[in-house]
Enzyme design. Structure first.
Site: not given
Length: 207
Positions: A79, A188, A190
């Site tokens: 990010c 992102h 994750e």
């Protein structure tokens, strides 16, 4: 060991949990020795690029990132961790970045900003990060992005141009960059489900 840089910005524990899920020995830390000596360093970030850069400098992590990259030690930005690798940002009056890649982080020219949600990406041939997942969607949450092609701006013949992955929201923007030991994603991983975990797995496998 994977060090996840802790500069007190954003929910970075989700990155650590994702790496643990993949079996990695990951540690959230701001300790300079751990950041220098780790097999891989993850640089997450949320919010304005200027604030993230100020926090990096306060922790002297900007110099550690630069030295790791110069020494061929793996670094992954996420990010705003991607944005800080570029020359500068126009957000909140402007901020200088680490200038690892040429380009300016600018506001997305879309009627709907921030860009929040799942988007496909346009992956170049030879990508390591996106091996086996080049047709998947990834989760974005941002208002600013690099809208030029850093590979086209690098004319130095001594260096191989980076592999640049793009996405679209109002315009084409940089979704990921892979350049030797330094990789980064605007989205992102994750928070991107199985595809994001596979991308992190691919990065871990490259270390």
């Amino acid at each position: 060991m994977i060090a996840v840089l802790d500069i007190g910005i954003g929910n970075v524990r989700s990155v650590v949990r994702a790496l643990h899920k993949l079996g990695a020995n990951a540690e959230l830390t701001s300790d300079p020795d751990a950041l220098r000596e780790a097999d891989g360093l993850v640089v997450p970030g949320q919010g304005a690029m200027g604030a993230v850069m100020n926090s990096l400098k306060a922790a002297r992590a900007d110099r550690i990132i630069e030295r790791r990259v110069a020494g061929g030690r793996p670094v992954l930005g996420i990010c705003v961790g991607l944005q800080v690798m570029f020359d500068s940002s126009t957000e909140h009056g402007g901020a200088a970045g680490l200038a690892q890649w040429p380009g300016v982080v600018d506001r997305l020219p879309s009627a709907i900003v921030p860009h929040i949600g799942w988007s496909t990406v346009d992956v170049p041939p030879g990508s390591t990060l996106f091996h086996g997942i080049d047709s998947e969607r990834f989760y974005f949450a941002h208002s600013y992005a690099v809208q030029s092609d850093p590979a086209a701006e690098l004319t130095e013949e001594l260096f191989d141009p980076p592999l640049v992955t793009f996405a679209e929201h109002g315009t084409r923007f940089v979704a990921a960059v892979e350049s030797g030991p330094l990789s980064a994603t605007q989205f992102h991983p994750e928070k991107s489900g199985d595809a994001g975990l596979e991308l992190l797995r691919n990065w871990l496998g490259s270390i």
